[in-house]
Design a protein around this motif. Structure first.
Motif, mmCIF file in Angstrom:
data_model
loop_
_atom_site.group_PDB
_atom_site.id
_atom_site.type_symbol
_atom_site.label_atom_id
_atom_site.label_comp_id
_atom_site.label_asym_id
_atom_site.label_seq_id
_atom_site.Cartn_x
_atom_site.Cartn_y
_atom_site.Cartn_z
ATOM 1 N N LEU A 248 3.744 1.511 -1.563
ATOM 2 C CA LEU A 248 4.373 0.776 -0.474
ATOM 3 C C LEU A 248 3.542 0.866 0.805
ATOM 4 O O LEU A 248 3.372 -0.124 1.522
ATOM 5 C CB LEU A 248 5.783 1.310 -0.222
ATOM 6 C CG LEU A 248 6.874 0.853 -1.197
ATOM 7 C CD1 LEU A 248 8.194 1.540 -0.855
ATOM 8 C CD2 LEU A 248 7.040 -0.656 -1.167
ATOM 9 N N ARG A 249 3.019 2.053 1.079
ATOM 10 C CA ARG A 249 2.201 2.199 2.287
ATOM 11 C C ARG A 249 0.913 1.385 2.177
ATOM 12 O O ARG A 249 0.470 0.775 3.163
ATOM 13 C CB ARG A 249 1.879 3.679 2.525
ATOM 14 C CG ARG A 249 3.087 4.533 2.889
ATOM 15 C CD ARG A 249 2.647 5.879 3.454
ATOM 16 N NE ARG A 249 1.887 6.646 2.482
ATOM 17 C CZ ARG A 249 2.410 7.534 1.643
ATOM 18 N NH1 ARG A 249 3.727 7.762 1.655
ATOM 19 N NH2 ARG A 249 1.657 8.196 0.790
ATOM 20 N N GLN A 250 0.294 1.366 1.000
ATOM 21 C CA GLN A 250 -0.918 0.571 0.808
ATOM 22 C C GLN A 250 -0.649 -0.911 1.010
ATOM 23 O O GLN A 250 -1.408 -1.616 1.693
ATOM 24 C CB GLN A 250 -1.475 0.809 -0.603
ATOM 25 C CG GLN A 250 -2.196 2.137 -0.784
ATOM 26 C CD GLN A 250 -2.713 2.292 -2.197
ATOM 27 O OE1 GLN A 250 -2.084 1.845 -3.152
ATOM 28 N NE2 GLN A 250 -3.847 2.930 -2.346
ATOM 29 N N ARG A 251 0.419 -1.383 0.445
ATOM 30 C CA ARG A 251 0.733 -2.809 0.539
ATOM 31 C C ARG A 251 1.146 -3.194 1.955
ATOM 32 O O ARG A 251 0.889 -4.321 2.390
ATOM 33 C CB ARG A 251 1.827 -3.154 -0.466
ATOM 34 C CG ARG A 251 1.356 -3.051 -1.900
ATOM 35 C CD ARG A 251 2.470 -3.317 -2.875
ATOM 36 N NE ARG A 251 3.058 -4.634 -2.662
ATOM 37 C CZ ARG A 251 4.145 -5.062 -3.306
ATOM 38 N NH1 ARG A 251 4.746 -4.271 -4.178
ATOM 39 N NH2 ARG A 251 4.616 -6.271 -3.075
ATOM 40 N N ILE A 322 2.416 3.316 8.338
ATOM 41 C CA ILE A 322 1.125 2.689 8.662
ATOM 42 C C ILE A 322 0.113 3.744 9.087
ATOM 43 O O ILE A 322 -1.043 3.751 8.626
ATOM 44 C CB ILE A 322 1.315 1.637 9.775
ATOM 45 C CG1 ILE A 322 2.247 0.517 9.310
ATOM 46 C CG2 ILE A 322 -0.032 1.063 10.208
ATOM 47 C CD1 ILE A 322 2.662 -0.437 10.408
ATOM 48 N N LYS A 323 0.541 4.644 9.967
ATOM 49 C CA LYS A 323 -0.355 5.684 10.464
ATOM 50 C C LYS A 323 -0.811 6.606 9.348
ATOM 51 O O LYS A 323 -1.982 6.996 9.272
ATOM 52 C CB LYS A 323 0.356 6.472 11.559
ATOM 53 C CG LYS A 323 -0.500 7.526 12.221
ATOM 54 C CD LYS A 323 0.263 8.220 13.347
ATOM 55 C CE LYS A 323 -0.606 9.291 14.015
ATOM 56 N NZ LYS A 323 0.146 9.976 15.112
ATOM 57 N N THR A 324 0.112 6.949 8.443
ATOM 58 C CA THR A 324 -0.231 7.840 7.332
ATOM 59 C C THR A 324 -1.262 7.212 6.415
ATOM 60 O O THR A 324 -2.235 7.860 5.996
ATOM 61 C CB THR A 324 1.038 8.195 6.539
ATOM 62 O OG1 THR A 324 1.979 8.832 7.412
ATOM 63 C CG2 THR A 324 0.714 9.135 5.390
ATOM 64 N N GLU A 325 -1.081 5.939 6.084
ATOM 65 C CA GLU A 325 -2.004 5.268 5.171
ATOM 66 C C GLU A 325 -3.379 5.081 5.812
ATOM 67 O O GLU A 325 -4.409 5.279 5.152
ATOM 68 C CB GLU A 325 -1.416 3.922 4.749
ATOM 69 C CG GLU A 325 -2.342 3.073 3.885
ATOM 70 C CD GLU A 325 -2.753 3.745 2.596
ATOM 71 O OE1 GLU A 325 -3.753 3.320 2.000
ATOM 72 O OE2 GLU A 325 -2.076 4.714 2.186
#
Length: 374
Positions: A248-251, A322-325
């Motif tokens: 989910l974070r990647q997408r 967003i920040k984590t990815e």
């Protein structure tokens, strides 16, 4: 009585040997010679520049598509066109189809070195559009087709992500059900399990002036668990939990990055518009887009699917994902790529390759979006 004869004025001996132009300085004569030589060279250069171009000889495939374009133009009343008129909208697709087929069988450099192709288009339109405007309109239509295909793909990515995010919202586990005062955060107030509403999609596909955001009136999703309630004075009881994962974070990051690519393509198209094109447009159709603002519109649409009292289901959670990815990518940590999703660069190249036909680009990217959900 002796009468004196008139005295003649003596002429210096040095002046007797000079010609009629002896009164002009020597430097002036040299300057005149240089100017004459320069004028001669300029005239010779002009003669070389006005050498007519070679005539373009179309092949059989080119002749057939040129006849098709000529028939399409014959259906339009060209007598209504003026030199200041914008290019007719009904003839945009025929012009794109013609140019696509011509480029498939001819070298673009040859078309510019010779005369005949662009002049043919101009003559079909009653010579109201000179060759320069024909080339400008072709470039504008190609840019328009490119950003139209990218917009279709962006909308597909957005809808697919929202559907998958809705499935990631589950009943809140017991160990995360209560929020202590020190951990209290803002809780979103939208509804889960629904498709993105029309207003959210309109923020993505339409460029409108930003208006005041109003909190959507939505009822809490039905469930077998307890309804949202406040336990005690400050402790909040959650009912739902958004389970973020790597995919989910990647997408999400892929969606936002492609939004920037689309905004740049849209601005490239809008930069090619002239005053005649803007005459019948509203400002939101030609004003330059700001990619950061378009990204925020997408985030607003994503936040609208979160239910009330949802843990990790608010704007702060989206920003954190967003920040984590981005931090993971920056560190170079490997991860499983999003299945069914092509890279942003690959998608942009695919859309650009089919930019002469907006429908072709839209069909290709829609198929990619559908593959991501299978």
């Amino acid at each position: 009585m002796i009468i004196d004869s008139p005295r003649s004025v003596p002429t210096p001996a040095a002046n007797l040997d000079q010609g009629p132009s002896s009164s002009q300085p020597k430097d002036t004569l040299q300057n005149e010679d240089r100017e004459t030589a320069g004028d001669t060279a300029t005239e010779a250069k002009k003669v070389r520049n006005i050498v007519p171009k070679a005539a373009w000889v179309p092949n059989s495939q080119s002749v057939s598509v040129m006849e098709i374009f000529k028939n399409e133009v014959s259906k339009f009343d060209i007598s209504s066109l003026k030199k200041t008129s914008p290019y007719p909208t009904v003839l945009e697709q025929p012009l794109l189809d013609l140019h696509k087929e011509i480029l498939a069988h001819n070298d673009p450099k040859e078309l510019n070195r010779t005369t005949g192709y662009y002049e043919f288009i101009s003559s079909c339109l009653g010579s109201h559009f000179p060759v320069g405007r024909i080339k400008t309109n072709i470039a504008r239509l190609q840019a328009k087709a490119n950003c139209s295909g990218m917009k279709a793909h962006l909308l597909g990515l957005y809808q697919s992500f929202c559907r998958d995010l809705s499935t990631a919202i589950i009943p809140c586990p017991e160990d995360k059900k209560f929020l202590k005062p020190k951990d209290k955060k803002e809780v979103s107030t939208s509804v889960a399990g629904e498709e993105p509403d029309a207003s959210a999609e309109q923020m993505l596909v339409q460029q409108q002036e930003p208006s005041e955001e109003k909190e959507p009136e939505a009822s809490a999703p039905t469930s077998d668990g307890p309804s949202p309630a406040v336990v005690g004075a400050e402790t909040i009881e959650f009912v739902w939990y958004c389970k973020w994962n790597l995919q989910l974070r990647q997408r999400l990051v892929e969606l936002l990055d492609f939004c920037v690519q689309w905004a740049n393509a849209e601005n490239d198209y809008r930069g090619k518009l002239v005053l005649a094109d803007k005459k019948d447009m509203s400002p939101d159709q030609y004003v330059e887009l700001i990619s950061a603002v378009e990204q925020e519109k997408i985030i607003d649409g994503i936040c609208s699917i979160f239910p009330k009292q949802c843990l990790d289901g608010d704007r702060a959670a989206v920003k954190k994902a967003i920040k984590t990815e981005r931090a993971r990518v920056k560190r170079g940590v490997s991860g499983t790529a999003s299945k069914g999703h092509a890279s942003v660069t690959a998608v942009v190249a695919t859309v650009a390759a089919s930019s002469v036909s907006p429908t072709a680009g839209a069909d290709t990217v829609s198929q990619n979006a559908n593959n991501s959900t299978s």
